[in-house]
Design an enzyme around this catalytic site. Structure first.
Site, PDB file in Angstrom:
ATOM      1  N   SER A 298       0.829  -1.213   0.000  1.00 25.53           N
ATOM      2  CA  SER A 298       0.000   0.000   0.000  1.00 25.53           C
ATOM      3  C   SER A 298       0.862   1.262   0.000  1.00 25.53           C
ATOM      4  O   SER A 298       2.067   1.216   0.294  1.00 25.53           O
ATOM      5  CB  SER A 298      -0.886   0.013   1.255  1.00 25.53           C
ATOM      6  OG  SER A 298      -0.093   0.310   2.389  1.00 25.53           O
TER       7      SER A 298
ATOM      8  N   ASP B 123      -1.185  -1.069  -4.110  1.00 24.42           N
ATOM      9  CA  ASP B 123      -2.501  -0.928  -3.479  1.00 24.42           C
ATOM     10  C   ASP B 123      -2.663   0.513  -2.987  1.00 24.42           C
ATOM     11  O   ASP B 123      -1.765   1.039  -2.316  1.00 24.42           O
ATOM     12  CB  ASP B 123      -2.538  -1.926  -2.298  1.00 24.42           C
ATOM     13  CG  ASP B 123      -3.870  -2.000  -1.597  1.00 24.42           C
ATOM     14  OD1 ASP B 123      -4.909  -1.881  -2.268  1.00 24.42           O
ATOM     15  OD2 ASP B 123      -3.861  -2.198  -0.369  1.00 24.42           O
ATOM     16  N   HIS B 124      -3.785   1.140  -3.316  1.00 24.78           N
ATOM     17  CA  HIS B 124      -4.058   2.525  -2.882  1.00 24.78           C
ATOM     18  C   HIS B 124      -2.947   3.488  -3.300  1.00 24.78           C
ATOM     19  O   HIS B 124      -2.427   4.259  -2.482  1.00 24.78           O
ATOM     20  CB  HIS B 124      -4.251   2.592  -1.352  1.00 24.78           C
ATOM     21  CG  HIS B 124      -5.464   1.870  -0.884  1.00 24.78           C
ATOM     22  ND1 HIS B 124      -6.732   2.393  -1.003  1.00 24.78           N
ATOM     23  CD2 HIS B 124      -5.631   0.646  -0.317  1.00 24.78           C
ATOM     24  CE1 HIS B 124      -7.608   1.525  -0.527  1.00 24.78           C
ATOM     25  NE2 HIS B 124      -6.971   0.452  -0.112  1.00 24.78           N
TER      26      HIS B 124
ATOM     27  N   ASP C 274      -6.040   5.143  -6.265  1.00 21.20           N
ATOM     28  CA  ASP C 274      -6.987   5.438  -5.188  1.00 21.20           C
ATOM     29  C   ASP C 274      -7.612   6.817  -5.424  1.00 21.20           C
ATOM     30  O   ASP C 274      -7.151   7.830  -4.912  1.00 21.20           O
ATOM     31  CB  ASP C 274      -6.231   5.413  -3.847  1.00 21.20           C
ATOM     32  CG  ASP C 274      -7.164   5.561  -2.656  1.00 21.20           C
ATOM     33  OD1 ASP C 274      -8.283   6.075  -2.833  1.00 21.20           O
ATOM     34  OD2 ASP C 274      -6.768   5.159  -1.551  1.00 21.20           O
TER      35      ASP C 274
ATOM     36  N   GLY D  51      -9.437  -2.069   8.165  1.00 25.80           N
ATOM     37  CA  GLY D  51      -8.876  -2.182   9.512  1.00 25.80           C
ATOM     38  C   GLY D  51      -9.758  -2.878  10.541  1.00 25.80           C
ATOM     39  O   GLY D  51      -9.460  -2.832  11.737  1.00 25.80           O
TER      40      GLY D  51
HETATM   41  P1  13P Z   1      -8.265  -4.861   5.668  1.00 23.97           P
HETATM   42  O1  13P Z   1      -7.098  -4.284   6.375  1.00 23.97           O
HETATM   43  O2  13P Z   1      -9.555  -4.486   6.324  1.00 23.97           O
HETATM   44  O3  13P Z   1      -8.127  -6.326   5.466  1.00 23.97           O
HETATM   45  O4  13P Z   1      -8.324  -4.202   4.204  1.00 23.97           O
HETATM   46  C1  13P Z   1      -7.344  -4.554   3.277  1.00 23.97           C
HETATM   47  C2  13P Z   1      -7.418  -3.705   2.072  1.00 23.97           C
HETATM   48  O5  13P Z   1      -8.460  -3.271   1.647  1.00 23.97           O
HETATM   49  C3  13P Z   1      -6.166  -3.431   1.369  1.00 23.97           C
HETATM   50  O6  13P Z   1      -6.383  -2.630   0.248  1.00 23.97           O
HETATM   51  O1  G3H Z   2      -6.178  -0.771   2.297  1.00 22.47           O
HETATM   52  C1  G3H Z   2      -5.082  -0.724   2.834  1.00 22.47           C
HETATM   53  C2  G3H Z   2      -4.702  -1.745   3.798  1.00 22.47           C
HETATM   54  O2  G3H Z   2      -5.644  -1.815   4.827  1.00 22.47           O
HETATM   55  C3  G3H Z   2      -3.332  -1.528   4.262  1.00 22.47           C
HETATM   56  O3  G3H Z   2      -3.327  -0.558   5.275  1.00 22.47           O
HETATM   57  O4  G3H Z   2      -2.726   1.621   4.263  1.00 22.47           O
HETATM   58  O5  G3H Z   2      -2.176   1.088   6.652  1.00 22.47           O
HETATM   59  O6  G3H Z   2      -0.960  -0.054   4.782  1.00 22.47           O
HETATM   60  P1  G3H Z   2      -2.221   0.603   5.249  1.00 22.47           P
HETATM   61 ZN    ZN Z   3      -7.969  -1.200   0.591  1.00 23.95          ZN
END
Ligand code: 13P
Ligand code: G3H
Ligand code: ZN
Length: 289
Positions: free
Chosen positions: A50, A89-90, A110, A185
């Site tokens: 991420s 991710d994001h 994102d 989370g």
């Molecule tokens: P969680 O931390 O709730 O499993 O979400 C993961 C996520 O969406 C990563 O992009």
């Molecule tokens: O969607 C993101 C994940 O929950 C990872 O969390 O952004 O704190 O790395 P983070």
């Molecule tokens: Zn996510």
């Protein structure tokens, strides 16, 4: 193997109603745990990092974090006997461009917190860049609240089905992250997702859908969601729980330990087991061929 492409796996998952697990890593041990789980389960796997993890891995410098993450993904994929997809991710706009140029085979922009028009405009530009590089593009419509985000704000962030077809037509993204009531989370699996909304979205979208914030979602609703287009499921918190609980347990048992390897090794094993359990739930075990 080289880093695998995501798109063929997304399409296969969607047409066969299973889902590919996308697992977040913050450390080398976590990346190893994810790939080791995929090897044991004989499953393709999305190793994802991420925006916030890049900041951590690069000690505050996202660019350096991306380079470390690209190297970890590349080496993991080369050593693996199953397909390893490396996904951002994001990502911010700039991170998406950089990751695509560094060898990531898949990226998520994102843009969920942008206006609809701005999200479309930026996603369109990224579509052009990622298409030229053969990189899979995931965008977000609606927003899954970030960790610590309030439960009450999430209703206003749910994906509006009436915007879905237009967004996909305008952007030609490969996968769409949708907001169905999950929250990033979650430490307990007690959240429901809006399955009727998902059904509507799936009927309008002709592309694979992505569930973010799966850690807090009830397992039976995740499996129901897989019948209605959820083809990539992101998991982070549940894995961090397994990892950190093992460290906590180990340090509680041995208050004299100074070498980090015994407790990080235990954490790696515990997280591997958690990833394997998710893979079995998603129906992806055994799919690597
Ligand atoms: P969680 O931390 O709730 O499993 O979400 C993961 C996520 O969406 C990563 O992009
Ligand atoms: O969607 C993101 C994940 O929950 C990872 O969390 O952004 O704190 O790395 P983070
Ligand atoms: Zn996510």
């Amino acid at each position: 193997m080289t880093i695998a492409k995501l798109k063929p796996w997304l399409n296969l998952a969607q047409s066969n109603q299973f889902a590919i697990g996308a697992f977040n890593f913050n450390t080398l041990e976590q990346a190893q745990a994810i790939v080791a789980a995929a090897e044991v389960e004989n499953a393709p796997v999305v190793l994802q990092v991420s925006h916030n993890a890049l900041k951590y891995i690069g000690s505050g410098n996202h660019r350096q974090g991306l380079r470390y993450a690209a190297a970890i993904g590349r080496e993991a994929a080369q050593m693996a006997t199953i397909p390893v997809i490396l996904h951002l991710d994001h990502g911010t706009y700039d991170e998406v461009v950089e990751a695509a140029n560094l060898g990531f085979s898949s990226v998520m922009f994102d843009g969920g917190d942008l206006s609809y028009a701005e999200n479309i405009a930026k996603t369109q530009k990224l579509r052009q860049i990622t298409s030229e590089l053969g990189v899979t593009l995931e965008a977000e419509l609606g927003e899954v609240p970030k960790p610590g985000g309030s439960e009450s704000e999430k209703d206003g962030m749910l994906t509006d089905p009436s915007t879905v077809s237009g967004f996909i037509e305008e952007t030609s993204v490969d996968a769409l992250a949708v907001s169905l009531g999950s929250v990033h989370g979650g430490k307990q699996k007690n959240t429901s997702i809006d399955l009727p909304r998902l059904k509507k979205i799936n009927a309008l979208a002709n592309i694979p859908l992505v569930l973010h914030g799966s850690s807090g979602v009830k397992d039976d609703e995740i499996t129901q969601g897989m019948q209605f287009g959820l083809a990539k499921i992101n998991v982070a918190t549940q894995l961090n729980q397994a990892f950190t609980n093992a460290v906590r347990h180990h340090l509680g048992q041995d208050t004299e330990v100074v070498d980090p390897r015994p407790y990080l090794g235990a954490a790696r094993k515990q997280m591997q087991a958690a990833v394997q359990a998710r893979m079995r739930l998603f129906g992806i075990s055994g799919q690597a061929g």
